[in-house]
Design a protein around this motif. Structure first.
Motif, mmCIF file in Angstrom:
data_model
loop_
_atom_site.group_PDB
_atom_site.id
_atom_site.type_symbol
_atom_site.label_atom_id
_atom_site.label_comp_id
_atom_site.label_asym_id
_atom_site.label_seq_id
_atom_site.Cartn_x
_atom_site.Cartn_y
_atom_site.Cartn_z
ATOM 1 N N ARG A 124 -2.494 -12.770 -7.402
ATOM 2 C CA ARG A 124 -2.628 -12.162 -6.073
ATOM 3 C C ARG A 124 -3.239 -10.775 -6.291
ATOM 4 O O ARG A 124 -2.816 -10.029 -7.176
ATOM 5 C CB ARG A 124 -1.259 -12.053 -5.407
ATOM 6 N N ILE A 125 -4.244 -10.430 -5.503
ATOM 7 C CA ILE A 125 -4.921 -9.140 -5.645
ATOM 8 C C ILE A 125 -4.686 -8.323 -4.385
ATOM 9 O O ILE A 125 -4.792 -8.845 -3.263
ATOM 10 C CB ILE A 125 -6.432 -9.330 -5.864
ATOM 11 N N GLU A 126 -4.346 -7.056 -4.564
ATOM 12 C CA GLU A 126 -4.159 -6.145 -3.446
ATOM 13 C C GLU A 126 -5.213 -5.045 -3.547
ATOM 14 O O GLU A 126 -5.197 -4.237 -4.478
ATOM 15 C CB GLU A 126 -2.753 -5.545 -3.455
ATOM 16 N N TYR A 127 -6.136 -5.040 -2.589
ATOM 17 C CA TYR A 127 -7.229 -4.066 -2.587
ATOM 18 C C TYR A 127 -6.870 -2.862 -1.717
ATOM 19 O O TYR A 127 -6.434 -3.011 -0.573
ATOM 20 C CB TYR A 127 -8.509 -4.707 -2.055
ATOM 21 N N HIS A 128 -7.085 -1.673 -2.284
ATOM 22 C CA HIS A 128 -6.919 -0.417 -1.554
ATOM 23 C C HIS A 128 -8.285 0.272 -1.539
ATOM 24 O O HIS A 128 -8.887 0.499 -2.604
ATOM 25 C CB HIS A 128 -5.894 0.484 -2.245
ATOM 26 N N LEU A 129 -8.762 0.616 -0.371
ATOM 27 C CA LEU A 129 -10.115 1.161 -0.215
ATOM 28 C C LEU A 129 -10.064 2.670 0.026
ATOM 29 O O LEU A 129 -9.388 3.128 0.959
ATOM 30 C CB LEU A 129 -10.820 0.462 0.950
#
Length: 257
Positions: A124-129
């Protein structure tokens, strides 16, 4: 021993010595190339770290209205855009800036592996921009592209659009992503994304305040630069021995339990 035999042995030794020198020179060139490549990576990361240092203590948060998280955002303050299944045993947390060259380099190298593991339900990948480059070089391309990616998340097209943005990343000093029309044009590369709702979201800056909040969280976290890639709390991007193959082995081992 005859003079002829001595000359023959001497010639053979000379040939061997020449070959040894050639091999030494080849080894030296190979080491130089390896070290040179490493320096480029380190310098690239150092430049990004410099972005953080240049912004330390600054708060340029615009008064962009209420914080509107994109659909499906999760985690603290709903700052993470998830990709992959919730039940995956490994979670990769990625802090990225769409104007950041080092982020693009990471994506190019790791994207096939990340897609494979996420699609298999193992990661599972959690992207923070975030928008570090805007603060260092000026402009708003980091903010505008992050907002557009959040708009793509509303449409259920985040991963594809995320990949399109990095595939079409301009030079770091070129603030091309500040142009909403450019971002909408790139949405045409993702089937079903370029809709009136997406265009309005991009032009209105619907998620601008959310991006600003993510940027503040990044600074508060004390991270060294982008990309910051965390697996089990450890920044694997800072691990010089990490490769896509090694990451895959770690994730698959965790999946097996």
């Amino acid at each position: 021993m005859s003079e002829k035999n001595r000359d023959g042995k001497r010639t053979a030794r000379e040939r061997l010595a020449v070959e040894r020198e050639k091999q030494k020179a080849a080894d030296k060139r190979r080491r130089t190339l390896i070290v040179g490549a490493s320096v480029v990576c380190v310098l690239g990361l150092a430049a990004v770290i410099g972005v953080v240092a240049a912004n330390a203590g600054k708060d340029k948060t615009d008064d962009a209205g209420p914080v509107v998280a994109p659909s499906g955002a999760q985690g603290k303050d709903s700052l993470a855009i998830p990709v992959g299944k919730d039940g995956a045993k490994s979670t990769l947390t990625i802090w990225e800036d769409f104007r950041c060259p080092a982020c693009q380099a990471f994506e190019v190298a790791y994207r096939p592996t990340l897609h494979e593991l996420a699609d298999a339900g193992k990661l599972r990948i959690e992207y923070h921009l975030v928008r570090l480059i805007d603060g260092n070089l000026g402009g708003s391309g980091s903010l505008r592209s992050a907002n557009a990616a959040a708009c793509a998340q509303d449409a259920g097209k985040f991963r594809d659009y995320h990949d399109v943005l990095f595939a079409n990343q301009p030079q770091e000093t070129d603030d091309a992503f500040a142009n909403n029309d450019k971002l909408i044009q790139l949405a045409g590369k993702v089937k079903g994304l370029d809709t009136p709702a997406f265009q309005k979201c991009v032009k209105d800056g619907t998620h601008d305040s959310w991006v600003e909040k993510a940027n503040q969280a990044f600074r508060a976290g004390g991270f060294g630069g982008t990309p910051t890639v965390l697996l089990g709390g450890k920044n694997i991007y800072a691990d010089q021995t990490m490769t896509p193959a090694k990451l895959k082995q770690m994730v698959e081992a965790a999946d097996r339990g």
